[in-house]
Motif scaffolding. Structure first.
Motif, PDB file in Angstrom:
ATOM      1  N   UNK A  87       0.815  -1.210   0.000  1.00 20.26           N
ATOM      2  CA  UNK A  87       0.000   0.000   0.000  1.00 20.26           C
ATOM      3  C   UNK A  87       0.850   1.262   0.000  1.00 20.26           C
ATOM      4  N   UNK A 129       0.965   4.296   1.953  1.00 23.02           N
ATOM      5  CA  UNK A 129       1.573   5.085   3.018  1.00 23.02           C
ATOM      6  C   UNK A 129       2.127   4.213   4.137  1.00 23.02           C
ATOM      7  N   UNK A 189       1.181   4.679   7.975  1.00 18.19           N
ATOM      8  CA  UNK A 189      -0.089   4.284   8.585  1.00 18.19           C
ATOM      9  C   UNK A 189      -0.478   2.838   8.271  1.00 18.19           C
ATOM     10  N   UNK A 190       0.353   2.151   7.476  1.00 15.09           N
ATOM     11  CA  UNK A 190      -0.060   0.824   7.019  1.00 15.09           C
ATOM     12  C   UNK A 190       0.275  -0.296   7.990  1.00 15.09           C
ATOM     13  N   UNK A 191       1.000   0.032   9.060  1.00 17.75           N
ATOM     14  CA  UNK A 191       1.365  -1.027  10.006  1.00 17.75           C
ATOM     15  C   UNK A 191       0.646  -0.800  11.331  1.00 17.75           C
ATOM     16  N   UNK A 192       0.314  -1.895  11.968  1.00 12.35           N
ATOM     17  CA  UNK A 192      -0.329  -1.816  13.282  1.00 12.35           C
ATOM     18  C   UNK A 192       0.688  -1.298  14.303  1.00 12.35           C
ATOM     19  N   UNK A 193       0.401  -0.133  14.905  1.00 13.20           N
ATOM     20  CA  UNK A 193       1.389   0.483  15.798  1.00 13.20           C
ATOM     21  C   UNK A 193       1.671  -0.332  17.062  1.00 13.20           C
ATOM     22  N   UNK A 239       6.365  -3.469   4.908  1.00 11.65           N
ATOM     23  CA  UNK A 239       5.106  -3.707   4.190  1.00 11.65           C
ATOM     24  C   UNK A 239       5.352  -4.649   3.006  1.00 11.65           C
ATOM     25  N   UNK A 286       5.758  -8.130   4.250  1.00 11.29           N
ATOM     26  CA  UNK A 286       4.449  -8.719   4.580  1.00 11.29           C
ATOM     27  C   UNK A 286       3.798  -9.281   3.320  1.00 11.29           C
ATOM     28  N   UNK A 318      -5.554   2.551   7.785  1.00 15.60           N
ATOM     29  CA  UNK A 318      -4.846   1.857   6.713  1.00 15.60           C
ATOM     30  C   UNK A 318      -4.336   0.479   7.121  1.00 15.60           C
ATOM     31  N   UNK A 319      -3.888   0.363   8.388  1.00 14.26           N
ATOM     32  CA  UNK A 319      -3.278  -0.921   8.746  1.00 14.26           C
ATOM     33  C   UNK A 319      -4.317  -2.038   8.771  1.00 14.26           C
ATOM     34  N   UNK A 321      -4.527  -3.129   5.185  1.00 12.89           N
ATOM     35  CA  UNK A 321      -3.408  -4.005   4.847  1.00 12.89           C
ATOM     36  C   UNK A 321      -3.649  -5.400   5.425  1.00 12.89           C
ATOM     37  N   UNK A 370      -6.211  -7.129  15.969  1.00 12.90           N
ATOM     38  CA  UNK A 370      -5.653  -5.825  15.591  1.00 12.90           C
ATOM     39  C   UNK A 370      -6.426  -4.631  16.153  1.00 12.90           C
ATOM     40  N   UNK A 373      -5.878  -1.566  19.885  1.00 13.81           N
ATOM     41  CA  UNK A 373      -5.717  -0.173  19.465  1.00 13.81           C
ATOM     42  C   UNK A 373      -6.869   0.697  19.952  1.00 13.81           C
ATOM     43  N   UNK A 396       4.681   2.731  22.121  1.00 15.79           N
ATOM     44  CA  UNK A 396       5.283   4.000  21.706  1.00 15.79           C
ATOM     45  C   UNK A 396       5.707   4.851  22.893  1.00 15.79           C
TER      46      UNK A 396
END
Ligand SMILES: Nc1ncnc2c1ncn2[C@@H]1O[C@H](COP(=O)(O)OP(=O)(O)O)[C@@H](O)[C@H]1O
Ligand SMILES: [Mg+2]
Lengths: 346, 314
Positions: free
Chosen positions: A97, A99, A102-106, A165, A168, B205-206, B209, B224, B228, B304
């Motif tokens: 994807x 960006x 923002x595409x990964x789970x933080x 990404x 993955x 977005x995540x 994905x 997921x 969050x 974080x």
């Protein structure tokens, strides 16, 4: 050539507050085995919608109105349930994807996020899955993989995250890899590295790849073929050289003219005048006609068919009709085409 | 992580110190009758003066503050004047706290157990009948004054089941209705927050994905989204829990529960400066403990924060 994925007469619409918007207008396109195909077009031309439909990831208000998406003997356009799509997503077709921020789970380590794909699609568990994940991290050019495995996305830079990404996607072991503007959000210097990485992986794993971009400059580096998209339609398609150096559609001319390489030093870059058509309205003729200085009368009335330029090169413009007056591309382009062809012949 | 906790603790202790000092100083501005109690009318002005001097109220403010802190460190908040004359304030609070904590914790547990899953389900079935039902409930709880349904529950439900109208320590059944009444509001807010945060996360977005790599929708929810969505909740959770524990004036008076709910109001009405002061300090300490717990909870769920770069993700 054998095609992996074949899109046939696809029409995609969205319902929006009682109105209907046609985002994809009767597109037919093939992806050949092992090739890399670029889809180029302005933002809003429907590139993302097109590839999302291939994975059943259209927004809830969007639907396939008609047409087929043939893959491995299945018509994906007929897929309805999640169960159907789970056979395709990741396993057969994976996506990178736009960006990476923002595409990964933080809240999950990058290792775990890659491993999730490995476990889902490669039938590995525990230690084996872990080892495979480390291998993938190495494959996408990450060092100190054991330490990096345990880190969270916020501990990586944008370019590094995009590598994750990509890992993955590759971890799914897919046949087809779709990259939706994989470098748009990255610094120019990093863009080149990521494109190189994608090209390497494509060769290593024998992937068929679709690159989406609005940047023609990116395409030249990675694509075997180019499809040019305008207002939900493909208006020119051909081998990269053909589309670059023998473009036939005035919209493609305009795209090429706006390449920075063609601008005179100190002069403003060429930009296409006017705005793309309103997709809520039915489009008659060639969608580009109102912005096209070379437009003929018929361009406003009837949609041009694909005229064959070579066995591999087609363009939807009435200018190629035998009855059309002879029109030359703009002067700057002619020089560019000359040079390109000479270069290609050597 | 440890460094972060230490820093937060030091900050909180400092905040508490400032609050207590301000509360103490403000209460010195209150009418002095509050210190004389019922005896006020029987004393001459000279006698009152001597009495107040003996209490230390004629010392310079800074000395008073010193004495006060000395007492505080020994767990002494002074003695009640009018509320329950000469009973230590600490004892008064302790007696009542028992009941409030019992009901508070019970109500919080109940509302978490019902509210959070309700919010999750509402997010999962967004726009469907379950979501509408839940939304209806939330709107009802917010729009109708609490007193109305509190009263209805007490009047009708006790009648239907033949349950006691009032709280009775020795009858477990009498716990049920006050507990449920207390939980109704928090259930609505937990459900509302949880739903909102889940829906917010689902659009990120995540999640797209995760779908694209072939993760099942249900797995996405639980693996997921949930954690969050819990982050914004985590920070406020302890504070709301403590808020519930400090008691509901309505419900405690409705069911005659001898909890903390009415204490502050009573103490203010009776001008019992000592009890008021003790209570305000008690409440603000609880509030601050709640905030620290919230931050710690955040630090545990959100990687974080561990780096200690910023003190807050916000
Ligand atoms: N969920 C949606 N609802 C309505 N219109 C949409 C939706 N998603 C995309 N579109 C419209 O479809 C068109 C193509 O969008 P997109 O594929 O995202 O363009 P791009 O080529 O930039 O990727 C745009 O006009 C966009 O507004
Ligand atoms: Mg796009």
């Amino acid at each position: 050539m054998e095609s992996t994925l074949s899109i046939q007469n696809l029409v995609i619409k969205f319902k929006l507050r009682g109105q209907t918007l046609t985002a994809i207008r009767d597109i037919s396109l093939d992806l050949y085995k092992g090739e890399s195909l670029a889809i180029v077009g302005e933002s809003g031309s429907g590139k993302s919608v097109l590839v999302k439909s291939i994975m059943g990831l259209l927004d809830k208000n969007g639907y396939i109105d008609s047409g087929k998406i043939l893959y491995n003997g299945h018509d994906l356009a007929k897929f309805k349930t999640e169960k159907d799509w789970l056979k395709i997503r990741g396993k057969q077709i994976a996506m990178v994807t736009q960006d990476p921020m923002t595409s990964l789970n933080p809240l999950k380590t990058v290792g775990k996020q890659i491993e999730e794909s490995v476990v889902l699609h490669q039938n590995l568990k525990g230690k084996e899955a872990y080892e495979k994940t480390l291998q993938l991290l190495r494959d996408v050019g990450i060092h100190e993989v054991e330490r990096r495995y345990k880190q969270y996305p916020h501990e990586f830079s944008g370019g590094m995250r995009q590598r994750i990404v990509i890992a993955i996607a590759v971890a799914c072991n897919p046949d087809v890899l779709i990259c939706d503007e994989p470098t748009t959000a990255l610094d120019v210097t990093i863009q080149a590295q990521i494109l190189q990485l994608l090209t390497n992986l494509q060769q290593k794993y024998g992937l068929s790849t679709i690159y989406i971009t609005h940047d023609l400059g990116v395409v030249a580096k990675v694509a075997d073929r180019i499809a040019v998209m305008y207002a939900g339609d493909i208006i020119e398609v051909g081998k990269t050289d053909e589309v670059f150096f023998n473009a036939k559609h005035p919209y493609t001319w305009a795209l090429i003219s706006s390449l920075p390489q063609l601008g005179e030093k100190g002069e403003e870059l060429y930009s296409i005048k006017g705005t793309p058509p309103n997709l809520f309205k039915e489009i008659k003729g060639d969608a580009f006609a109102p912005r096209n200085q070379y437009a003929l009368k018929i361009d406003f009335v009837e949609r041009p068919p694909f005229f064959k330029v070579s066995d591999t090169h087609f363009a939807r413009t009435w200018l190629l009709d035998l009855k059309a007056p002879k029109v030359e591309p703009p002067k700057v382009l002619q020089a560019f085409f000359e040079e390109g062809r000479r270069y290609a012949n050597e | 992580m440890l460094k972060y906790i230490g820093k937060r603790l030091v900050q909180s202790i400092f905040t508490l110190f400032v609050i207590i000092t301000i509360v103490f100083s403000l209460l010195r501005l209150m009418p002095e009758e509050g210190y004389l109690g019922a005896a006020a009318e029987k004393m001459t002005e000279a006698q009152q003066e001597i009495y107040l001097t003996n209490l230390g109220l004629r010392d310079p403010l800074i000395v008073q503050l010193g004495n006060f802190y000395q007492g505080l460190f020994q767990g002494d908040l002074g003695k009640s004047i009018t509320y329950r004359t000469d009973v230590p304030v600490v004892d008064i609070i302790q007696d009542k706290m028992m009941y409030s904590i019992l009901f508070g914790l019970g109500a919080v547990a109940l509302s978490l157990l019902v509210g959070v899953p309700l919010g999750i389900l509402m997010a999962q079935f967004k726009g469907r009948w379950l979501d509408r039902l839940g939304t209806g409930y939330i709107v009802f709880v917010v729009a109708v004054p609490a007193m109305v349904y509190f009263l209805m529950i007490q009047m009708y439900v006790t009648g239907w089941f033949g349950w006691p109208m009032l709280f009775d320590e020795y009858n477990p059944i009498s716990f049920i209705l006050p507990l449920i009444s207390m939980a109704l509001g928090p259930i609505a807010s937990y459900a509302m927050w949880m739903r909102r945060y889940m829906v917010d996360e689902l659009n990120k977005d995540y999640i797209k994905l995760a779908r694209a790599k072939g993760v099942k929708e249900r797995t996405i929810m639980f693996r997921h989204v949930l954690r969050n969505a819990f982050i914004p909740m985590a920070q406020y959770l302890p504070a709301t829990i403590l808020f519930t524990i400090t008691g509901s004036i309505y419900i405690e008076s409705l069911y005659s529960i001898p909890g903390m709910g009415g204490l502050l109001v009573d103490a203010i009405q009776r001008q019992d400066n000592q009890v008021v002061q003790g209570l305000v300090i008690f409440f603000s300490s609880l509030g601050i403990i709640g905030l620290i717990l919230g931050d710690l909870l955040m630090a545990i769920v959100d990687p974080r924060i561990k780096l200690g770069k910023g003190d807050s993700v916000r």
